[in-house]
Design a protein around this motif. Structure first.
Motif, PDB file in Angstrom:
ATOM      1  N   HIS A  68       0.819  -1.209   0.000  1.00 21.78           N
ATOM      2  CA  HIS A  68       0.000   0.000   0.000  1.00 21.78           C
ATOM      3  C   HIS A  68       0.855   1.262   0.000  1.00 21.78           C
ATOM      4  O   HIS A  68       0.443   2.300  -0.519  1.00 21.78           O
ATOM      5  N   ALA A  69       2.039   1.197   0.612  1.00 23.12           N
ATOM      6  CA  ALA A  69       2.922   2.369   0.747  1.00 23.12           C
ATOM      7  C   ALA A  69       4.215   2.121  -0.010  1.00 23.12           C
ATOM      8  O   ALA A  69       4.830   1.059   0.117  1.00 23.12           O
ATOM      9  N   LEU A  70       4.636   3.102  -0.794  1.00 28.50           N
ATOM     10  CA  LEU A  70       5.891   3.046  -1.546  1.00 28.50           C
ATOM     11  C   LEU A  70       6.664   4.339  -1.343  1.00 28.50           C
ATOM     12  O   LEU A  70       6.084   5.398  -1.106  1.00 28.50           O
ATOM     13  N   THR A  71       7.969   4.229  -1.469  1.00 30.77           N
ATOM     14  CA  THR A  71       8.805   5.420  -1.563  1.00 30.77           C
ATOM     15  C   THR A  71      10.078   5.036  -2.302  1.00 30.77           C
ATOM     16  O   THR A  71      10.290   3.860  -2.617  1.00 30.77           O
ATOM     17  N   MET A  72      10.920   6.028  -2.589  1.00 34.32           N
ATOM     18  CA  MET A  72      12.211   5.773  -3.228  1.00 34.32           C
ATOM     19  C   MET A  72      13.295   6.528  -2.485  1.00 34.32           C
ATOM     20  O   MET A  72      13.072   7.638  -1.984  1.00 34.32           O
ATOM     21  N   ALA A  73      14.478   5.916  -2.394  1.00 35.98           N
ATOM     22  CA  ALA A  73      15.633   6.557  -1.765  1.00 35.98           C
ATOM     23  C   ALA A  73      16.873   5.762  -2.146  1.00 35.98           C
ATOM     24  O   ALA A  73      16.789   4.605  -2.570  1.00 35.98           O
ATOM     25  N   ASP A  74      18.028   6.370  -1.984  1.00 36.64           N
ATOM     26  CA  ASP A  74      19.304   5.701  -2.232  1.00 36.64           C
ATOM     27  C   ASP A  74      19.847   5.196  -0.897  1.00 36.64           C
ATOM     28  O   ASP A  74      20.664   5.841  -0.250  1.00 36.64           O
ATOM     29  N   LEU A  75      19.383   4.036  -0.466  1.00 35.91           N
ATOM     30  CA  LEU A  75      19.787   3.497   0.829  1.00 35.91           C
ATOM     31  C   LEU A  75      21.219   2.989   0.833  1.00 35.91           C
ATOM     32  O   LEU A  75      21.900   3.065   1.856  1.00 35.91           O
ATOM     33  N   ASP A  76      21.690   2.446  -0.300  1.00 39.64           N
ATOM     34  CA  ASP A  76      23.020   1.827  -0.323  1.00 39.64           C
ATOM     35  C   ASP A  76      24.111   2.749  -0.856  1.00 39.64           C
ATOM     36  O   ASP A  76      25.249   2.336  -1.038  1.00 39.64           O
ATOM     37  N   THR A 130       4.114  -2.179   7.432  1.00 37.13           N
ATOM     38  CA  THR A 130       3.903  -0.777   7.088  1.00 37.13           C
ATOM     39  C   THR A 130       2.458  -0.386   7.391  1.00 37.13           C
ATOM     40  O   THR A 130       1.589  -1.230   7.598  1.00 37.13           O
ATOM     41  N   GLY A 131       2.237   0.907   7.389  1.00 36.71           N
ATOM     42  CA  GLY A 131       0.887   1.441   7.416  1.00 36.71           C
ATOM     43  C   GLY A 131       0.662   2.187   6.122  1.00 36.71           C
ATOM     44  O   GLY A 131       0.802   1.638   5.029  1.00 36.71           O
ATOM     45  N   LEU A 132       0.386   3.482   6.239  1.00 41.31           N
ATOM     46  CA  LEU A 132       0.126   4.318   5.071  1.00 41.31           C
ATOM     47  C   LEU A 132       1.358   5.070   4.594  1.00 41.31           C
ATOM     48  O   LEU A 132       1.390   5.523   3.446  1.00 41.31           O
ATOM     49  N   GLN A 133       2.353   5.244   5.456  1.00 39.92           N
ATOM     50  CA  GLN A 133       3.501   6.085   5.117  1.00 39.92           C
ATOM     51  C   GLN A 133       4.805   5.389   5.511  1.00 39.92           C
ATOM     52  O   GLN A 133       4.910   4.818   6.597  1.00 39.92           O
ATOM     53  N   ILE A 134       5.783   5.457   4.626  1.00 38.88           N
ATOM     54  CA  ILE A 134       7.146   5.014   4.913  1.00 38.88           C
ATOM     55  C   ILE A 134       8.019   6.255   4.884  1.00 38.88           C
ATOM     56  O   ILE A 134       8.081   6.948   3.870  1.00 38.88           O
ATOM     57  N   ARG A 135       8.677   6.541   5.980  1.00 37.23           N
ATOM     58  CA  ARG A 135       9.533   7.723   6.065  1.00 37.23           C
ATOM     59  C   ARG A 135      11.000   7.302   6.036  1.00 37.23           C
ATOM     60  O   ARG A 135      11.385   6.294   6.633  1.00 37.23           O
ATOM     61  N   VAL A 136      11.814   8.083   5.342  1.00 36.18           N
ATOM     62  CA  VAL A 136      13.243   7.811   5.195  1.00 36.18           C
ATOM     63  C   VAL A 136      14.023   8.996   5.737  1.00 36.18           C
ATOM     64  O   VAL A 136      13.814  10.135   5.296  1.00 36.18           O
ATOM     65  N   ALA A 137      14.910   8.756   6.702  1.00 33.26           N
ATOM     66  CA  ALA A 137      15.708   9.838   7.294  1.00 33.26           C
ATOM     67  C   ALA A 137      16.851   9.220   8.078  1.00 33.26           C
ATOM     68  O   ALA A 137      16.765   8.073   8.537  1.00 33.26           O
ATOM     69  N   ASP A 138      17.928   9.979   8.240  1.00 35.55           N
ATOM     70  CA  ASP A 138      19.046   9.538   9.065  1.00 35.55           C
ATOM     71  C   ASP A 138      18.750   9.947  10.508  1.00 35.55           C
ATOM     72  O   ASP A 138      19.116  11.029  10.966  1.00 35.55           O
ATOM     73  N   LEU A 139      18.103   9.074  11.248  1.00 36.00           N
ATOM     74  CA  LEU A 139      17.633   9.408  12.587  1.00 36.00           C
ATOM     75  C   LEU A 139      18.738   9.425  13.632  1.00 36.00           C
ATOM     76  O   LEU A 139      18.619  10.109  14.648  1.00 36.00           O
ATOM     77  N   ASP A 140      19.811   8.652  13.415  1.00 37.68           N
ATOM     78  CA  ASP A 140      20.882   8.584  14.406  1.00 37.68           C
ATOM     79  C   ASP A 140      22.162   9.286  13.947  1.00 37.68           C
ATOM     80  O   ASP A 140      23.205   9.165  14.599  1.00 37.68           O
ATOM     81  N   ASN A 141      22.094  10.002  12.832  1.00 39.87           N
ATOM     82  CA  ASN A 141      23.229  10.805  12.344  1.00 39.87           C
ATOM     83  C   ASN A 141      24.497   9.985  12.117  1.00 39.87           C
ATOM     84  O   ASN A 141      25.611  10.453  12.355  1.00 39.87           O
ATOM     85  N   ASN A 142      24.330   8.748  11.614  1.00 42.32           N
ATOM     86  CA  ASN A 142      25.509   7.937  11.306  1.00 42.32           C
ATOM     87  C   ASN A 142      25.860   7.966   9.825  1.00 42.32           C
ATOM     88  O   ASN A 142      26.762   7.249   9.375  1.00 42.32           O
ATOM     89  N   GLY A 143      25.161   8.789   9.065  1.00 41.23           N
ATOM     90  CA  GLY A 143      25.449   8.918   7.640  1.00 41.23           C
ATOM     91  C   GLY A 143      24.696   7.964   6.745  1.00 41.23           C
ATOM     92  O   GLY A 143      24.831   8.035   5.519  1.00 41.23           O
ATOM     93  N   TRP A 144      23.874   7.082   7.318  1.00 46.40           N
ATOM     94  CA  TRP A 144      23.093   6.131   6.537  1.00 46.40           C
ATOM     95  C   TRP A 144      21.608   6.370   6.792  1.00 46.40           C
ATOM     96  O   TRP A 144      21.201   6.640   7.926  1.00 46.40           O
TER      97      TRP A 144
END
Length: 388
Positions: free
Chosen positions: A290-298, A354-368
């Motif tokens: 139901h929820a999609l997003t795109m990011a450069d995780l690797d 998942t629910g309705l939203q997938i959020r992408v962010a560096d929450l712990d400031n480790n650069g990933w």
């Protein structure tokens, strides 16, 4: 906590361990039924915090603090179909904005701003706009008019509902959301945004096709409705992205209430401007995407498709409801033949649905980049430890 390595799956081939794959730590933050979540710096301390449903969670302790009441309905739903952050009153502190499934009011909760006191107290509730619609699949905040402010647009699960946007403007004595009708009839499960016909203007994609943005004064007229395809129970959002790098935007979508992740390749258009599409299956083994997003995780310089099973999207009535819960990412490459090949990597298997939203962010400031998901199995962070 659950420690997981992602695995690499090449379609039509067995599972293979990949050298130096991404490693994720799964951390359950709270058993919270809310299916919405968002990240931002609520207290202005420089760290990203979390909002999900009736709670906020300050980084790094993630202790749940209730800031509002939240009604339940049905078997296992809460009246929150999208959490968003916006400094509504322009006082320098970001506020919390939420849409509702079966109520027409879009609500905003004023950030008190007195974080040095650290009081637990309800935030003052306001109505940002009454949309007059009570059948809302998901809410989006998206800059529709290019003025830098986020505007409101809701996806209705009802095909015959109108397509409307509400443009945000800050005017005294209070903020306003000005309604504009894109089409008096024509909505339905699934929505996305992007330049479909390559004219440099952002269009709206939905279940039965797309709305072409007029070149001049787009919010003083109806948009042309182009019923060029049908996407049953399409994901929210439908991703608009040029996968095969041919200069035409393609569509990536999951079936939110059945099996399947697909991409529609955009072909050369017809002379009358109607678009032509070729259907491709990416993966038909996971349900309720139901929820999609795109990011450069690797960090390879290319976007990846990120999705996962929305656990009990229809309270257990959907196909595959009892299948294992998966969070996955798909990398891809263009072969010399022009064929796009996808590789599936399992980020998590277990309880982080998942629910309705997938959020992408560096929450712990480790650069990933990390992932945040909130659904009927609770609020989870998938912390990336990078390549190991």
């Amino acid at each position: 906590m659950m420690l997981l390595r992602t695995f690499c799956f090449v379609f039509a081939a067995p599972f293979l361990l990949c050298a130096k794959e991404l490693k994720f730590v799964s951390q359950k933050i709270h058993q919270n039924l809310a299916e919405a979540c968002v990240v931002g710096d609520l207290d202005q301390d420089g760290d990203l915090d979390i909002v999900s449903g009736k709670y906020y969670y300050l980084n790094p302790d993630w202790h749940p603090v209730s800031f509002r009441d939240l009604e339940g309905f049905g078997k296992d739903y809460l009246q929150d179909n999208g959490d968003h952050l916006l400094d509504v009153d322009q006082d320098g502190w970001i506020d919390i904005v939420s849409g509702q499934f079966t109520k027409p009011e879009v609500l905003w909760f004023r950030n008190p701003g007195e974080w040095s006191v650290k009081k637990t107290r309800p935030w003052i509730r306001h109505t940002l706009v009454d949309t007059k619609s009570n059948k809302n699949e998901i809410s989006f905040f998206h800059d529709m008019d290019g003025d830098g402010d986020l505007d409101y647009i809701a996806n209705s699960w009802v095909d015959g509902e109108p397509m409307k946007v509400f443009l945000y403007s800050q005017e005294e004595p209070k903020p306003l959301m000005k309604s504009h009708t894109i089409s008096s009839r024509g909505n339905g499960h699934g929505q996305g945004f992007g330049d479909i016909n390559g004219d440099g203007l952002e269009d709206i994609v939905y279940k039965y096709g797309w709305y072409e943005r007029p070149a001049n004064n787009p919010f003083s007229q109806l948009w042309k409705q182009r019923n060029d395809f049908t996407l049953p129970f399409a994901s929210c959002p439908i991703l608009v992205f040029d996968l095969n790098e041919d200069g035409r935007q393609d569509l990536i979508w999951g079936n939110g209430h059945d099996y399947g992740l697909y991409w529609y390749e955009q072909l050369e258009p017809n002379e009358d401007g109607t678009t032509r599409w070729k259907h491709h299956t990416i993966d038909d083994s996971i349900s309720q995407l139901h929820a999609l997003t795109m990011a450069d995780l690797d960090k390879d310089g290319k976007q990846e498709i990120i999705t996962g099973k929305r656990y009990y999207a229809h309270s257990g009535r959907d196909k595959g409801a009892e299948d294992p819960i998966l969070l996955v990412r798909y990398s891809y490459e263009m072969k010399p033949s022009g064929v796009v090949k996808f590789e599936r990597h399992i980020i998590h298997e277990g309880r982080a649905g998942t629910g309705l939203q997938i959020r992408v962010a560096d929450l712990d400031n480790n650069g990933w980049l990390d992932l945040l998901v909130s659904g009927k199995t609770g609020l989870h962070i998938l912390k990336s430890l990078g390549r190991q």
